[in-house]
Motif scaffolding. Structure first.
Motif, PDB file in Angstrom:
ATOM      1  N   UNK A 146      33.018  26.140  53.167  1.00  0.00           N
ATOM      2  CA  UNK A 146      31.319  26.440  52.170  1.00  0.00           C
ATOM      3  C   UNK A 146      31.751  27.690  52.461  1.00  0.00           C
ATOM      4  N   UNK A 147      31.455  28.027  53.521  1.00  0.00           N
ATOM      5  CA  UNK A 147      31.509  29.595  54.837  1.00  0.00           C
ATOM      6  C   UNK A 147      32.953  30.356  54.188  1.00  0.00           C
ATOM      7  N   UNK A 148      33.563  30.024  53.519  1.00  0.00           N
ATOM      8  CA  UNK A 148      34.317  31.438  53.291  1.00  0.00           C
ATOM      9  C   UNK A 148      34.024  30.909  51.769  1.00  0.00           C
ATOM     10  N   UNK A 149      34.240  33.245  51.722  1.00  0.00           N
ATOM     11  CA  UNK A 149      33.970  33.755  50.563  1.00  0.00           C
ATOM     12  C   UNK A 149      34.830  33.516  49.570  1.00  0.00           C
ATOM     13  N   UNK A 150      33.467  33.033  48.205  1.00  0.00           N
ATOM     14  CA  UNK A 150      34.661  32.893  46.899  1.00  0.00           C
ATOM     15  C   UNK A 150      35.656  34.235  45.982  1.00  0.00           C
ATOM     16  N   UNK A 151      36.791  33.391  46.149  1.00  0.00           N
ATOM     17  CA  UNK A 151      37.633  33.923  45.131  1.00  0.00           C
ATOM     18  C   UNK A 151      36.487  34.624  43.781  1.00  0.00           C
ATOM     19  N   UNK A 152      37.428  35.658  43.172  1.00  0.00           N
ATOM     20  CA  UNK A 152      36.696  36.695  41.845  1.00  0.00           C
ATOM     21  C   UNK A 152      36.961  35.493  40.915  1.00  0.00           C
ATOM     22  N   UNK A 153      35.818  35.029  39.950  1.00  0.00           N
ATOM     23  CA  UNK A 153      35.644  33.741  39.175  1.00  0.00           C
ATOM     24  C   UNK A 153      35.861  34.804  37.406  1.00  0.00           C
ATOM     25  N   UNK A 154      36.761  35.145  36.309  1.00  0.00           N
ATOM     26  CA  UNK A 154      35.927  35.008  35.426  1.00  0.00           C
ATOM     27  C   UNK A 154      35.648  34.218  33.911  1.00  0.00           C
ATOM     28  N   UNK A 155      35.655  33.062  34.469  1.00  0.00           N
ATOM     29  CA  UNK A 155      34.875  32.575  33.326  1.00  0.00           C
ATOM     30  C   UNK A 155      34.141  31.388  34.432  1.00  0.00           C
ATOM     31  N   UNK A 156      33.286  31.198  34.700  1.00  0.00           N
ATOM     32  CA  UNK A 156      31.848  30.156  35.885  1.00  0.00           C
ATOM     33  C   UNK A 156      31.668  29.274  34.255  1.00  0.00           C
ATOM     34  N   UNK A 157      31.761  27.897  34.934  1.00  0.00           N
ATOM     35  CA  UNK A 157      31.545  26.638  34.163  1.00  0.00           C
ATOM     36  C   UNK A 157      29.384  26.371  34.966  1.00  0.00           C
ATOM     37  N   UNK A 158      29.158  26.005  34.159  1.00  0.00           N
ATOM     38  CA  UNK A 158      27.942  25.489  34.252  1.00  0.00           C
ATOM     39  C   UNK A 158      27.146  24.103  34.459  1.00  0.00           C
ATOM     40  N   UNK A 159      26.650  23.498  34.457  1.00  0.00           N
ATOM     41  CA  UNK A 159      26.814  21.916  34.000  1.00  0.00           C
ATOM     42  C   UNK A 159      25.544  21.485  34.460  1.00  0.00           C
ATOM     43  N   UNK A 160      24.746  19.834  34.179  1.00  0.00           N
ATOM     44  CA  UNK A 160      24.296  19.820  35.428  1.00  0.00           C
ATOM     45  C   UNK A 160      24.740  18.103  35.330  1.00  0.00           C
TER      46      UNK A 160
END
Length: 297
Positions: A146-160
């Motif tokens: 959780x505390x690790x930095x996020x790697x670059x993301x080109x396509x972000x998915x958002x869902x419920x």
């Protein structure tokens, strides 16, 4: 004091004195501190050179073989006559002070649940640990992710995602019922990548999406080129505000789902118009209803 047995055990900072086999087949390994800096008394700074034979610790380690392995770590005397301490607790990287588990055993317990998909109960049985011990190790392992930095993301998915039922609590002052926990959560994933779940927040309102995006770095958000959603107006509004440069796309599953629903509506409406009733099992369009929803074979 280091020997081949010490190398085989591979516990940095500890040396093997002798190994004995018990009646039940368990091997008991007697250890002493090999790192001289760990022998320094914390109160007077004197380096100990004499083992205190009556005081030992038994740190638990990863299983070795079928019969198990028992570690016995002998403590040292403080040889300074004026030092009131008398004895000291050595600590090395693999066995911190006042711990009953080696660092690698604790790490292995947390990684089994975090990375290997094992349950806490199963990991506790395999490593012969208690449930709270494995759960605490898993929490520490999860915190690292959780505390690790996020790697670059080109396509972000958002869902419920639905998480149980909504919980409500009555306000004692106003008497009105207020929501305590929302049954809907919003997940953020690396759609085409390997990072999987990036984050999850409670709720599915645009403000919930914007709250999570605000926790990420500006440079990370700028690298997001596409956002895949499920045709939600709220998610689309949040993306327009939080990621105005990104292109909003609809994921393949929801496009196909919407097309199938519309095809079923048209089939039912056509049947009602032509036959003046609902579809029956003898109607050709009823028999082919599943085939209409399939991909090309």
């Amino acid at each position: 004091m280091d020997n081949d047995t010490t190398l085989l055990l591979d516990l940095d900072g500890l040396a093997v004195v002798r190994v004995e086999r018990l009646e039940d087949g368990t091997r008991r390994v007697h250890l002493v501190t090999a790192d001289e800096h760990a022998r320094a008394c914390r109160q007077c700074g004197t380096f100990s050179s004499r083992i205190k034979g009556s005081a030992v610790t038994r740190p638990r380690d990863l299983p070795h073989g079928e019969r198990g392995l028992e570690l016995v770590w002998h403590r040292w005397y403080c040889t300074e006559p004026l030092c009131p301490r008398g004895s000291l607790t050595e600590h090395v990287r693999q066995v911190p002070a006042r711990t009953r588990l080696t660092a690698r055993l604790r790490s292995a317990a947390g990684q089994r649940v975090r990375d290997a998909g094992s349950t806490v109960v199963q990991a506790a049985r395999d490593l012969r640990l208690s449930w709270p011990t494995v759960m605490n190790a898993f929490q520490d392992a999860g915190t690292q992710v959780v505390d690790a930095a996020l790697e670059p993301v080109e396509v972000l998915g958002i869902d419920e995602t639905r998480r149980g039922r909504a919980q409500w609590r009555q306000n004692p002052q106003t008497g009105r019922w207020e929501p305590v926990a929302d049954r809907w959560h919003t997940g953020f994933v690396d759609a085409p990548g390997i990072q999987g779940l990036l984050g999850q927040v409670e709720g599915r309102a645009p403000s919930d999406v914007l709250a999570w995006l605000s926790t990420t770095e500006l440079t990370w958000r700028r690298q997001v080129r596409y956002v895949a959603i499920d045709m939600s107006a709220g998610y689309r509004a949040a993306v327009r505000i939080g990621l105005p440069h990104a292109t909003v796309v609809v994921d393949h599953f929801h496009v196909v789902q919407l097309a199938n629903k519309m095809l079923s509506v048209v089939r039912r409406r056509t049947t009602a118009t032509l036959r003046g009733r609902r579809g029956r099992t003898t109607d050709p369009e009823w028999k082919a209803r599943r085939r209409l929803l399939r991909n090309r074979c």
